[in-house]
Design a protein around this motif. Structure first.
Motif, PDB file in Angstrom:
ATOM      1  N   LYS A 120       0.845  -1.207   0.000  1.00  0.00           N
ATOM      2  CA  LYS A 120       0.000   0.000   0.000  1.00  0.00           C
ATOM      3  C   LYS A 120       0.878   1.254   0.000  1.00  0.00           C
ATOM      4  O   LYS A 120       0.648   2.193  -0.775  1.00  0.00           O
ATOM      5  CB  LYS A 120      -0.896  -0.027   1.240  1.00  0.00           C
ATOM      6  N   ARG A 121       1.908   1.254   0.846  1.00  0.00           N
ATOM      7  CA  ARG A 121       2.811   2.415   0.894  1.00  0.00           C
ATOM      8  C   ARG A 121       3.518   2.578  -0.450  1.00  0.00           C
ATOM      9  O   ARG A 121       3.745   3.698  -0.910  1.00  0.00           O
ATOM     10  CB  ARG A 121       3.825   2.235   2.032  1.00  0.00           C
ATOM     11  N   CYS A 124       1.027   4.024  -2.972  1.00  0.00           N
ATOM     12  CA  CYS A 124       0.811   5.447  -2.662  1.00  0.00           C
ATOM     13  C   CYS A 124       2.003   6.291  -3.126  1.00  0.00           C
ATOM     14  O   CYS A 124       1.855   7.477  -3.425  1.00  0.00           O
ATOM     15  CB  CYS A 124       0.600   5.654  -1.160  1.00  0.00           C
ATOM     16  N   SER A 125       3.181   5.677  -3.164  1.00  0.00           N
ATOM     17  CA  SER A 125       4.394   6.404  -3.546  1.00  0.00           C
ATOM     18  C   SER A 125       4.576   6.466  -5.054  1.00  0.00           C
ATOM     19  O   SER A 125       5.245   7.365  -5.559  1.00  0.00           O
ATOM     20  CB  SER A 125       5.628   5.707  -2.951  1.00  0.00           C
ATOM     21  N   TYR A 130      -3.690   6.126  -7.059  1.00  0.00           N
ATOM     22  CA  TYR A 130      -3.978   5.075  -6.077  1.00  0.00           C
ATOM     23  C   TYR A 130      -4.398   5.697  -4.742  1.00  0.00           C
ATOM     24  O   TYR A 130      -5.396   5.298  -4.148  1.00  0.00           O
ATOM     25  CB  TYR A 130      -2.761   4.165  -5.892  1.00  0.00           C
ATOM     26  N   TYR A 131      -3.654   6.663  -4.286  1.00  0.00           N
ATOM     27  CA  TYR A 131      -3.963   7.274  -2.989  1.00  0.00           C
ATOM     28  C   TYR A 131      -5.373   7.861  -2.982  1.00  0.00           C
ATOM     29  O   TYR A 131      -6.131   7.678  -2.028  1.00  0.00           O
ATOM     30  CB  TYR A 131      -2.941   8.360  -2.640  1.00  0.00           C
ATOM     31  N   ASP A 132      -5.709   8.541  -4.085  1.00  0.00           N
ATOM     32  CA  ASP A 132      -7.003   9.226  -4.143  1.00  0.00           C
ATOM     33  C   ASP A 132      -8.182   8.276  -3.959  1.00  0.00           C
ATOM     34  O   ASP A 132      -9.218   8.670  -3.428  1.00  0.00           O
ATOM     35  CB  ASP A 132      -7.152   9.959  -5.486  1.00  0.00           C
ATOM     36  N   LEU A 134      -8.238   5.513  -2.161  1.00  0.00           N
ATOM     37  CA  LEU A 134      -8.270   4.792  -0.879  1.00  0.00           C
ATOM     38  C   LEU A 134      -9.469   5.230  -0.046  1.00  0.00           C
ATOM     39  O   LEU A 134      -9.903   6.377  -0.127  1.00  0.00           O
ATOM     40  CB  LEU A 134      -6.990   5.079  -0.085  1.00  0.00           C
ATOM     41  N   LYS A 139      -6.640   5.852   4.264  1.00  0.00           N
ATOM     42  CA  LYS A 139      -5.817   7.078   4.235  1.00  0.00           C
ATOM     43  C   LYS A 139      -5.334   7.409   5.638  1.00  0.00           C
ATOM     44  O   LYS A 139      -4.173   7.779   5.826  1.00  0.00           O
ATOM     45  CB  LYS A 139      -6.644   8.249   3.683  1.00  0.00           C
ATOM     46  N   LEU A 142      -2.613   4.956   6.743  1.00  0.00           N
ATOM     47  CA  LEU A 142      -1.338   5.153   6.032  1.00  0.00           C
ATOM     48  C   LEU A 142      -0.377   5.983   6.873  1.00  0.00           C
ATOM     49  O   LEU A 142       0.818   5.684   6.946  1.00  0.00           O
ATOM     50  CB  LEU A 142      -1.583   5.835   4.677  1.00  0.00           C
ATOM     51  N   ARG A 148       4.304   7.461   2.829  1.00  0.00           N
ATOM     52  CA  ARG A 148       4.903   7.038   1.552  1.00  0.00           C
ATOM     53  C   ARG A 148       6.336   6.548   1.758  1.00  0.00           C
ATOM     54  O   ARG A 148       7.008   6.929   2.715  1.00  0.00           O
ATOM     55  CB  ARG A 148       4.868   8.198   0.556  1.00  0.00           C
TER      56      ARG A 148
END
Ligand code: FE
Ligand code: FE
Length: 213
Positions: A120-121, A124-125, A130-132, A134, A139, A142, A148
């Motif tokens: 997941k990290r 997101c990085s 992808y982050y948006d 979640l 979020k 995380l 990240r």
């Protein structure tokens, strides 16, 4: 029986034959999985939705088992029983779960579980979209999970042979949070999980473990 939740499950699994081990694991999931995973689904509903998605994608026994058990670490530390609401502290459930299962399952099951938070990290990085997408809970967690990854951490992770399956499971993880979805019951996975147990599969675990589909 006394001791921690983990100790009690370990005692129940000690010396058990494969079929009995599956019984104990499933009973544990059912009993401890009634707490909420996020605002929408319980732990057991989340596990069953993830396993269903893995099976639909023809991931193979080890990755389906990993999908079903990926969050068992939350249950082993009694995380959601100990605190009300979303996690404020990181119990490193991915390590707790993978370490616990190592005595019973091969690394094709345990290592994607160990990596599912790193995956997941990583996403997101490396993937801004992808982050948006979640969930709010994801979020929030995380941040307690370390946020990240640095470029060096990303490169190191890319050398891990289990990253690809962990990424596949991670994507299911984000989808397995549907309200009002009746996923097949845990009994559906009895044979799948039993086949993966070390006692059943030593020497015969399929080492080609790339998720298919
Ligand atoms: Fe998780
Ligand atoms: Fe999860």
């Amino acid at each position: 029986m006394s001791g921690t939740i983990r100790d009690r499950l370990r005692q129940r699994l000690a010396g058990a034959a494969a079929e009995q081990m599956v019984d104990e694991l499933f009973a544990f999931m059912a009993e401890h999985g009634q707490t909420f995973y996020d605002e929408i689904v319980t732990q057991i509903e989340h596990a069953l939705q993830c396993a269903e998605l893995a099976q639909q994608r023809d991931f193979g026994d080890e990755a389906v088992t990993a999908a079903l058990l990926h969050d068992i670490g939350h249950l082993l530390v009694g995380e959601f029983e100990a605190q009300q609401g979303p996690p404020k502290q990181d119990f490193i459930h991915e390590e707790v779960g993978a370490d616990f299962l190592t005595d019973y399952f091969p690394e094709q099951v345990t290592e994607p579980i160990r990596l599912h938070v790193a995956a997941k990290r990583y996403l997101c990085s490396t993937d801004p979209e992808y982050y948006d997408q979640l969930s709010d809970g994801s979020k929030r967690s995380l941040e307690v999970q370390g946020g990240r990854l640095s470029p060096d951490e990303q490169t190191e992770l890319e050398g891990n042979p289990f990253l690809n399956v962990a990424l596949e499971i991670r994507r299911l993880d984000d989808l397995g949070k549907l309200s009002d979805h009746n996923a097949p019951p845990i009994e559906t996975y009895r044979d799948t999980v039993a086949k993966c147990l070390r006692s059943n599969s030593r020497g015969s675990v399929n080492s080609d473990y790339t998720a298919r589909g």
